[in-house]
Motif scaffolding. Structure first.
Motif, PDB file in Angstrom:
ATOM      1  N   TYR A   1       2.727  -0.191  -6.360  1.00  0.00           N
ATOM      2  CA  TYR A   1       2.223  -1.026  -7.447  1.00  0.00           C
ATOM      3  C   TYR A   1       2.992  -0.802  -8.743  1.00  0.00           C
ATOM      4  N   GLN A   2       3.127   0.457  -9.148  1.00  0.00           N
ATOM      5  CA  GLN A   2       3.738   0.760 -10.436  1.00  0.00           C
ATOM      6  C   GLN A   2       5.237   0.479 -10.466  1.00  0.00           C
ATOM      7  N   THR A   3       5.907   0.675  -9.329  1.00  0.00           N
ATOM      8  CA  THR A   3       7.348   0.439  -9.295  1.00  0.00           C
ATOM      9  C   THR A   3       7.690  -1.005  -8.933  1.00  0.00           C
ATOM     10  N   HIS A   4       6.691  -1.810  -8.574  1.00  0.00           N
ATOM     11  CA  HIS A   4       6.886  -3.197  -8.150  1.00  0.00           C
ATOM     12  C   HIS A   4       7.744  -3.304  -6.895  1.00  0.00           C
ATOM     13  N   ILE A   5       7.800  -2.243  -6.111  1.00  0.00           N
ATOM     14  CA  ILE A   5       8.592  -2.288  -4.878  1.00  0.00           C
ATOM     15  C   ILE A   5       8.076  -3.388  -3.962  1.00  0.00           C
ATOM     16  N   ILE A   6       6.773  -3.433  -3.778  1.00  0.00           N
ATOM     17  CA  ILE A   6       6.197  -4.425  -2.869  1.00  0.00           C
ATOM     18  C   ILE A   6       6.466  -5.838  -3.371  1.00  0.00           C
ATOM     19  N   THR A   7       6.466  -6.013  -4.694  1.00  0.00           N
ATOM     20  CA  THR A   7       6.735  -7.315  -5.288  1.00  0.00           C
ATOM     21  C   THR A   7       8.188  -7.712  -5.105  1.00  0.00           C
ATOM     22  N   ASP A   8       9.078  -6.847  -5.523  1.00  0.00           N
ATOM     23  CA  ASP A   8      10.501  -7.162  -5.476  1.00  0.00           C
ATOM     24  C   ASP A   8      10.988  -7.353  -4.048  1.00  0.00           C
ATOM     25  N   TRP A   9      10.393  -6.616  -3.113  1.00  0.00           N
ATOM     26  CA  TRP A   9      10.870  -6.690  -1.737  1.00  0.00           C
ATOM     27  C   TRP A   9      10.392  -7.965  -1.037  1.00  0.00           C
ATOM     28  N   LEU A  10       9.137  -8.341  -1.208  1.00  0.00           N
ATOM     29  CA  LEU A  10       8.571  -9.468  -0.461  1.00  0.00           C
ATOM     30  C   LEU A  10       8.711 -10.813  -1.162  1.00  0.00           C
TER      31      LEU A  10
END
Length: 658
Positions: A510-519
Motif C-alpha cells: 500500500y505505502q510503496t504503491h507496488i500493487i498499484t504500479d504493477w497492476l
C-alpha cells in the motif's frame, strides 16, 4: 484510503485507451529469461512425473526434489518479473508461443503463455506460498508411508494452477482449470481408505464439473462469435459483439468461477474438502484453486466492462457468499471447517469487488494476495494445533493452548489480527478498500453492497475471534492422553514467514504503491467516486464493528466456560451448523430427482429390455443365438450341406425373379 487512489494518478493509461488491458491486445514475443517462462510450469510438472513414474525408489529423495522444483519455479518467476520491470509500463506484456493446437480450415487454435503483471502476480503467490506449504509438508507428512505420492500431487497442483494463470487463451486456461480440479480430487481424497474422505473428494469433483459447464458454454459462444479463444482476439473484438452475447458469456464465466471459488450456489463442496491433509487445505484456500474464479473474472475484464448486467450479478453473488460464509463460520466447531467458511466469505469480498467495476479489479487482487498469506498462515497453524492434539479438529476439546505451543500461538495471532482487519495489518489495508469502494457505488448499490460488506466485517471479527479464543484461551478441555507439544522447525518456519506477511505485506504494497504500479497497466487508471460517508468515518465504523465482534467472542468463549459438547441451540445456529441446509436443498432439487430417474431407468431396463415377465427382447435374442449356436457344430459335412442349401436358395430366387 484515498492515498492509493491518488497514487493511480501518476499513470496516464486509462480503461478507455485499452479496454482489454495490455495483456489482451499488446503482447509482444518474449525473449531472454522471459522466453523460458514455460519452465515455471515444466519444473513442478517434471517433479510430479518423476515421483509418480519412479515409484517407491523415489521415496527417500522425492519429497525434497518436489520442494526444490517448486522453489525453482518461484525463482524463474522472480527473474521474469525483474525483466518486465525493466520495460516501460505499456510494454509489460510478453507472449511465449508454445505450439499449434488445432488447425482446421480457417480455424486455428494455438497454445501459448501470457506474461503480464496480472499473471505474474498470481505466479508469485502460487509459487511462494505453495513452496512454503511444500516445506511445511516435509514435517507434517513425515510419518506417512505414501508421502512421495502426496508430494507428486502437490507438484501437479502447482503446475496446473500455473497453466491456468499463464495461459494466453481460454482453451489453455481450461486445461489448467481441469488440472486443478484433478489435483484437488486426488489430494482431498488422499486418505481415501476413509469412505467419508473419498465421498468428499467425489463431491468436490462433481460440483466443480457443474461449474465447468459454464466455462465450456462461454468458450462455445466465444468460438461462434469471434472464431477464436485467445485473449487478444476475444477481448480486442468484444466491443463488436451484441449485448445479449456478452451477457451470456459473462454469466457463463461466472458459473465456472462459482464452482472453482466456492461461491453461491456452488459452495457446498468447500467444507467437506477439509478431509484432505491440512497442507492441502492451505494450498487450496490460499494459493490455488479458490483463487481461480477471481482470476477468471479479472482476466475477462474487457467482457464484463461491456456488460453491466453480468457484472452486477457477479457483485450480487459475491455479496451473498460473503454473508453466507460468515454466518456458517459462526457455528462451526471443526477448526478447519471454520477456516473454510472464512475462505468462502473472503473470496466473496473479492468477487464483490470485481463486480463493482474497474476500480474493484485492483482491490480484489490486492485482497487476494494478502489473503493468500494470512489464510495459509492460519491453515498451517491449524495443522500445527492438530499435530499437538492427536489430529483432533474439534475446538471444544482444545483451550488454553497458548502456553504449550507458543510459536503456533504467536503466528496464528498474526493471521487472526489480519483477517479481522486490525489496523495496519495486511487484511486491514486490502479489505477496507473493498468496503470503501462498495460504499461509493451509485444509488441503492452503495447501501446494499456497502452495508453487506460492513456487516460481514463485524461477523468476521466475531467468528474468527471465536475460533482463536476457543483454541488458545479459556480452560483446558483436553483428553487425558493429550500432551500438547510444539511442531518441528520444518512446520513452524513457514508459519513464521507467513505471519510476517500477514502483518506487514499490506503496508508494504500500500505505502510503496507496488500493487498499484504493477497492476495498473492491466486494469488501467481508475478511481472510485465519493463514498456515502467520509473515508475516516468508514475506518472508524469498521474498527468499531471489529471491536464489537471480537469483544463478544471474548466474553462468550474466553471468559465463560465452553461446554465440551455443543449445546442445544436456536434454529439459526442449527441452520449454520448444517451450512444453511445447502446439502438438503441440493439433495431435494438435484440428488433425489436424479436418483429417482436412475431407478426408473433401471426398472424400465429390467421390464422392457431384460423382459423380466415374458423374456422380452433379451429372451428372443437368447433363443435365436441358441439356434445359431447349434448350427456351429464343427462338422465339415454340415457346413457343406449348408452351403449347398444356400446355393439352391439363390438359384431358386433368381428363377422366380425371371
Amino acid at each position: 484510503m484515498h492515498d492509493l487512489s491518488q497514487g493511480l494518478a501518476s499513470v496516464s493509461l486509462t480503461l478507455a485507451d485499452d479496454p482489454g488491458g495490455l495483456g489482451a491486445t499488446h503482447a509482444t514475443q518474449a525473449d531472454g529469461i522471459a522466453g523460458l517462462g514455460w519452465l515455471m510450469i515444466a519444473l513442478p510438472l517434471i517433479g510430479a512425473a518423476l515421483l509418480l513414474l519412479g515409484g517407491r525408489m523415489t521415496d527417500r529423495w522425492g519429497p525434497a526434489l518436489a520442494t526444490l522444483l517448486s522453489w525453482a519455479s518461484f525463482a524463474v518467476g522472480v527473474a521474469v518479473i525483474v525483466q518486465l520491470t525493466g520495460l516501460p509500463a505499456e510494454e509489460r506484456s510478453l507472449s511465449v508461443p508454445l505450439w499449434d493446437w488445432v488447425s482446421v480450415g480457417e480455424l486455428s487454435l494455438t497454445a501459448g503463455l501470457l506474461l503480464d503483471p496480472l499473471s505474474l502476480a498470481f505466479v508469485m503467490l502460487i509459487t511462494f506460498v505453495g513452496s512454503l506449504i511444500h516445506v511445511y509438508s516435509l514435517g507434517y507428512m513425515e510419518g506417512d508411508p505414501d508421502k512421495r505420492r502426496f508430494f507428486a500431487y502437490l507438484n501437479l497442483f502447482v503446475a496446473a494452477m500455473l497453466i491456468l494463470v499463464l495461459a494466453d487463451s481460454y482453451l489453455l486456461l481450461f486445461v489448467g482449470w481441469e488440472g486443478v480440479g484433478l489435483a484437488s480430487y486426488l489430494l482431498i481424497g488422499f486418505w481415501n481408505w476413509n469412505p467419508e474422505y473419498a465421498a468428499a473428494a467425489n463431491k468436490a469433483f462433481v460440483v466443480n464439473r457443474v461449474g465447468d459447464v459454464g466455462l465450456i458454454t462461454a468458450m462455445a459462444i466465444m468460438l461462434a462469435t469471434f472464431g477464436a479463444l485467445d485473449f487478444a482476439t476475444v477481448h480486442g473484438n468484444a466491443s463488436g459483439a451484441g449485448d445479449l452475447t456478452l451477457t451470456l458469456i459473462g454469466l457463463a464465466l461466472l458459473l465456472g468461477a462459482c464452482g472453482k471459488s466456492a461461491q453461491f450456489p456452488l459452495q457446498s463442496w468447500l467444507g467437506d474438502a477439509m478431509a484432505g491433509p491440512t497442507p492441502v487445505s492451505a494450498l487450496i484456500h490460499a494459493a490455488t484453486m479458490v483463487t481461480a474464479g477471481v482470476y477468471l473474472v479479472a482476466r475477462s475484464q474487457a467482457i464484463y466492462d461491456l456488460t453491466p448486467d453480468a457484472r452486477l450479478v457477479v457483485a450480487i453473488v459475491g455479496a451473498v457468499t460473503l454473508l453466507y460464509g460468515a454466518i456458517v463460520g459462526c457455528a462451526k466447531d471443526d477448526i478447519k471447517k471454520a477456516l473454510a467458511a472464512s475462505t468462502m466469505s473472503q473470496i466473496g469480498y473479492m468477487m464483490l469487488a470485481v463486480g463493482l467495476g474497474p476500480v474493484g479489479y485492483l482491490y480484489a487482487i490486492f485482497h487476494l494476495v494478502t489473503h493468500g498469506f494470512f489464510k495459509a498462515n492460519m491453515f498451517l497453524g491449524a495443522g500445527s494445533v492438530m499435530h499437538a492434539m492427536n489430529n483432533r479438529v474439534d475446538m471444544r476439546s482444545f483451550g488454553a493452548l497458548r502456553t504449550d505451543i507458543k510459536i503456533t500461538f504467536v503466528t496464528f495471532l498474526c493471521g487472526w489480527l489480519a483477517i479481522i482487519g486490525f489496523p495496519f495489518t495486511a487484511g486491514w489495508y486490502s479489505k477496507d478498500l473493498i468496503i470503501e469502494t462498495a460504499l461509493a457505488e451509485p444509488g441503492w448499490r452503495a447501501w446494499v453492497f456497502g452495508g453487506i460488506a460492513l456487516l460481514g466485517a463485524g461477523i468476521t471479527a466475531f467468528y474468527m475471534s471465536r475460533l482463536f479464543f476457543m483454541t488458545f484461551f479459556g480452560e483446558k478441555r483436553w483428553e487425558e492422553e493429550d500432551h500438547p507439544h510444539e511442531s518441528p522447525l520444518l512446520m513452524t518456519v513457514p508459519m513464521m514467514i507467513l505471519a510476517l506477511g500477514s502483518l506487514g505485506l499490506g503496508y508494504v504494497l500500500y505505502q510503496t504503491h507496488i500493487i498499484t504500479d504493477w497492476l495498473e497497466p492491466v486494469f488501467g487508471h481508475v478511481e472510485h467516486g465519493e463514498p456515502l460517508i467520509p473515508v475516516l468515518a468508514i475506518r472508524i465504523l469498521v474498527f468499531v464493528l471489529m471491536v464489537i465482534g471480537a469483544g463478544l467472542a471474548w466474553m462468550m468463549y474466553a471468559l465463560r466456560e465452553v461446554p465440551r459438547t455443543a449445546p442445544r441451540a436456536s434454529l439459526v445456529t442449527v441452520a449454520a451448523r448444517r451450512d444453511l441446509f445447502q446439502d438438503d436443498v441440493n439433495d431435494a432439487l438435484f440428488t433425489g430427482p436424479t436418483m429417482a430417474l436412475a431407478r426408473t431407468a433401471v426398472d424400465a431396463d429390467s421390464t422392457l429390455v431384460e423382459g423380466s415377465v415374458t423374456g422380452g427382447t433379451t429372451g428372443g435374442l437368447k433363443a435365436a443365438s441358441g439356434l445359431l449356436r447349434r448350427a456351429q457344430n464343427g462338422f465339415v459335412r454340415s457346413y457343406a450341406l449348408t452351403m449347398l442349401l444356400g446355393v439352391v436358395a439363390i438359384l431358386g430366387a433368381v428363377w422366380v425373379m425371371q
